[in-house]
Design an enzyme around this catalytic site. Structure first.
Site, PDB file in Angstrom:
ATOM      1  N   LYS A 150      -9.487 -13.675  -6.576  1.00 63.39           N
ATOM      2  CA  LYS A 150     -10.773 -12.973  -6.713  1.00 63.39           C
ATOM      3  C   LYS A 150     -11.584 -13.114  -5.430  1.00 63.39           C
ATOM      4  O   LYS A 150     -12.168 -12.154  -4.938  1.00 63.39           O
ATOM      5  CB  LYS A 150     -11.589 -13.572  -7.867  1.00 63.39           C
ATOM      6  CG  LYS A 150     -11.153 -13.130  -9.243  1.00 63.39           C
ATOM      7  CD  LYS A 150     -12.183 -13.602 -10.264  1.00 63.39           C
ATOM      8  CE  LYS A 150     -11.645 -13.533 -11.668  1.00 63.39           C
ATOM      9  NZ  LYS A 150     -12.512 -14.184 -12.631  1.00 63.39           N
ATOM     10  N   GLU A 207      -2.157 -17.567 -19.415  1.00 65.67           N
ATOM     11  CA  GLU A 207      -3.358 -18.038 -18.727  1.00 65.67           C
ATOM     12  C   GLU A 207      -3.805 -19.400 -19.253  1.00 65.67           C
ATOM     13  O   GLU A 207      -4.408 -20.194 -18.538  1.00 65.67           O
ATOM     14  CB  GLU A 207      -4.486 -17.006 -18.898  1.00 65.67           C
ATOM     15  CG  GLU A 207      -5.406 -16.926 -17.703  1.00 65.67           C
ATOM     16  CD  GLU A 207      -6.297 -15.692 -17.696  1.00 65.67           C
ATOM     17  OE1 GLU A 207      -6.273 -14.956 -16.705  1.00 65.67           O
ATOM     18  OE2 GLU A 207      -7.027 -15.460 -18.675  1.00 65.67           O
ATOM     19  N   HIS A 240      18.616  -2.480 -26.530  1.00 68.66           N
ATOM     20  CA  HIS A 240      19.410  -1.704 -25.581  1.00 68.66           C
ATOM     21  C   HIS A 240      18.951  -1.958 -24.155  1.00 68.66           C
ATOM     22  O   HIS A 240      19.210  -1.157 -23.258  1.00 68.66           O
ATOM     23  CB  HIS A 240      19.311  -0.217 -25.934  1.00 68.66           C
ATOM     24  CG  HIS A 240      19.792   0.057 -27.332  1.00 68.66           C
ATOM     25  ND1 HIS A 240      21.067   0.474 -27.605  1.00 68.66           N
ATOM     26  CD2 HIS A 240      19.171  -0.093 -28.525  1.00 68.66           C
ATOM     27  CE1 HIS A 240      21.211   0.593 -28.921  1.00 68.66           C
ATOM     28  NE2 HIS A 240      20.074   0.243 -29.499  1.00 68.66           N
TER      29      HIS A 240
HETATM   30  O1  PA5 Z   1      -9.364 -15.128 -20.589  1.00 69.09           O
HETATM   31  C1  PA5 Z   1     -10.133 -14.995 -19.651  1.00 69.09           C
HETATM   32  O2  PA5 Z   1     -11.134 -15.707 -19.520  1.00 69.09           O
HETATM   33  C2  PA5 Z   1      -9.937 -13.904 -18.635  1.00 69.09           C
HETATM   34  O3  PA5 Z   1      -8.740 -13.229 -18.823  1.00 69.09           O
HETATM   35  C3  PA5 Z   1     -11.078 -12.915 -18.716  1.00 69.09           C
HETATM   36  O4  PA5 Z   1     -11.120 -12.343 -19.991  1.00 69.09           O
HETATM   37  C4  PA5 Z   1     -10.949 -11.807 -17.680  1.00 69.09           C
HETATM   38  O5  PA5 Z   1     -10.824 -12.366 -16.393  1.00 69.09           O
HETATM   39  C5  PA5 Z   1     -12.184 -10.912 -17.708  1.00 69.09           C
HETATM   40  O6  PA5 Z   1     -13.329 -11.680 -17.557  1.00 69.09           O
HETATM   41  P1  PA5 Z   1     -14.740 -11.150 -17.946  1.00 69.09           P
HETATM   42  O7  PA5 Z   1     -14.804 -10.947 -19.405  1.00 69.09           O
HETATM   43  O8  PA5 Z   1     -15.683 -12.187 -17.471  1.00 69.09           O
HETATM   44  O9  PA5 Z   1     -14.918  -9.851 -17.210  1.00 69.09           O
END
Ligand code: PA5
Length: 465
Positions: free
Chosen positions: A435, A292, A321
């Site tokens: 989203k 990410e 394996h």
């Molecule tokens: O790293 C990030 O920002 C995302 O992976 C969030 O942790 C994830 O989308 C969850 O978001 P939130 O904590 O706002 O629910």
């Protein structure tokens, strides 16, 4: 070198071991020192301005977390954590690294503390069976969302609130812990209005960099993990990462190596392989962090770049394996990082038996500890002989101090890599459209166009077989 510190051995990434075509030279690394100085300076400035707040987390006061944790541990039989992405992977990886997979069943390990459950998906079957299996009256529920509005987490929260109401008649607000932004977000408002317990996630700490906040620390403390040691491990790594010299800074060196392999040799896949079941979830946490943070379309100057390595999880010896054939003989598009544990918490001896059968008797008298680490060594050497770049992170033992070091090192490595690629490692614009489309399909006000967009897609039945 301290025997409490984790160290990385890069030998099998270097030309002198794996050949000129596959390896990196010391000069390649030196060529990035000026760049490292620039990135170091920029990150220091952002740290001072609290724009990148994860750097200072090891020094935060954790007394409120510990206080809440002890209260919950003394009152409830079960603890349920609801979150997703960065709001779940950190706590899960701490739990799985520092407890066995039998924690909930072993009284001797649990020591009268609550059984721990983590739900990070909206799978109806898993949720329904959880509700059948667990008495919600005796369960404290932590709902973790930095933004305060993530659909999956909020859906789970509504379901479990309802379940508590049904089983207890009403909700005791102290049964719910909201871990969210100090000011903004829907969950913050609800927590205040309903009088739930709440703990803040510091502003400037993004989800995937939040493991050393209440996000990761509350569940750890409830289950009896020494969170001071986690923080001390992270702080010790902070010291080791405070020097811009690539050759002494483990996080920078790891970032530089991956960057060189990626940009000069087209190695687009970064495999992390732990020779330890306990560390498997930590790789899942790392996979999110790396994917990410670095998977970006645009550079900071606006150029289209499509950066990022694809992180892949493997666990040895099991995946020898399964995946190793590909890594030995498949495309030259990967780097491999081994996680190796020096001393396991237990020693398991392999009994002597069938002494007349040479293919079995050689194992007798050895330990599983020797076997798993011999397999790790053999795999790295075999890969090196085939010109496959690999490095090894040596973890002397798995304990809160070493786990804290690993979290911090990977976070610095990732932040620094953002500088090498000249992208923003702290945002995730690529997940937003999915989203919005989900909101449209679920009927959220303001997203009607998104629903129409999905409905207008013409599916050609020829391609559905
Ligand atoms: O790293 C990030 O920002 C995302 O992976 C969030 O942790 C994830 O989308 C969850 O978001 P939130 O904590 O706002 O629910």
């Amino acid at each position: 070198m301290s025997n409490k510190e984790v160290h990385i051995d890069f030998n099998f990434m270097m030309k002198e071991h794996i050949g000129d075509d596959s390896g990196i030279s010391p000069e390649d690394i030196d060529s990035l020192q000026d760049e490292a100085n620039r990135i170091h300076r920029e990150l220091r400035e952002k740290r001072e301005k609290k724009e990148v707040a994860f750097f200072d987390l090891p020094y935060e006061d954790t007394s409120a977390i510990k206080h809440t944790a002890e209260d919950i541990a003394g009152k409830y039989d079960n603890f349920l954590l609801l979150g997703i992405g960065g709001s779940a992977l950190g706590p899960i990886s701490i739990h799985n690294a520092l407890h066995t997979s039998f924690y909930n069943r072993l009284d001797s390990e649990r020591n009268s503390r609550p059984k721990m459950y983590f739900l990070d998906n909206v799978d109806p079957d898993e949720t329904a069976s959880f509700l059948k299996a667990i008495d919600m009256e005796k369960t404290a529920v932590a709902v973790i969302t930095k933004s305060g509005s993530t659909a999956e987490t909020i859906a789970g929260f509504l379901i479990f609130l309802d379940a508590i109401k049904k089983s207890c008649g009403s909700i005791d607000p102290s049964q719910i812990i909201a871990i969210t932004d100090p000011v903004s977000g829907i969950l913050r408002n609800i927590a205040e209005n309903e009088g739930y317990r709440s703990i803040e996630i510091a502003p400037g700490v993004g989800g995937r960099f939040s493991v050393l906040t209440a996000v990761g620390l509350l569940s750890a403390a409830i289950s009896g993990i020494d969170i001071d040691e986690l923080m001390a491990g992270a702080a010790s790594m902070d010291k080791r990462c405070s020097n811009p010299d690539i050759w002494t800074n483990p996080a920078y060196m790891k970032a530089v190596m991956e960057f060189l392999f990626n940009t000069r040799q087209g190695r687009n896949i970064s495999v992390m392989m732990a020779y330890s079941e306990a560390l498997g979830s930590m790789i899942e946490w790392f996979v999110q962090l790396w994917a990410e943070s670095l998977g970006k379309k645009f550079r900071l100057d606006g150029a289209t770049v499509f950066t990022g390595q694809t992180p892949v999880k493997a666990v040895g010896a099991t995946d020898q394996h399964s995946q190793i054939q590909l890594y030995m003989e498949g495309p030259h598009d990967k780097t491999i990082t081994f996680l190796r544990v020096g001393e396991f918490n237990n020693e398991v001896r392999i009994p002597n038996a069938f002494s007349e059968i040479g293919g079995i008797s050689y194992l007798g008298g050895h330990t599983m500890n020797e076997l798993i680490n011999a397999e790790q060594k053999a795999t790295e050497v075999a890969l090196a002989k085939a010109g496959r770049p690999n490095c090894r992170i040596d973890i002397p033992f798995i304990n809160p101090f070493t786990i804290g070091q690993l979290f911090y090192m990977f976070e610095v490595q990732t932040a620094f890599s953002g500088g090498l690629y000249r992208i923003n490692p702290f945002d995730q614009p690529g997940v937003e459209e999915g989203k919005r489309l989900t909101f449209g399909m679920m009927g959220r006000k303001g997203f009607e166009e998104k629903k129409k967009e999905i409905e207008s897609i013409k599916i050609n039945s020829r391609y559905v077989i």
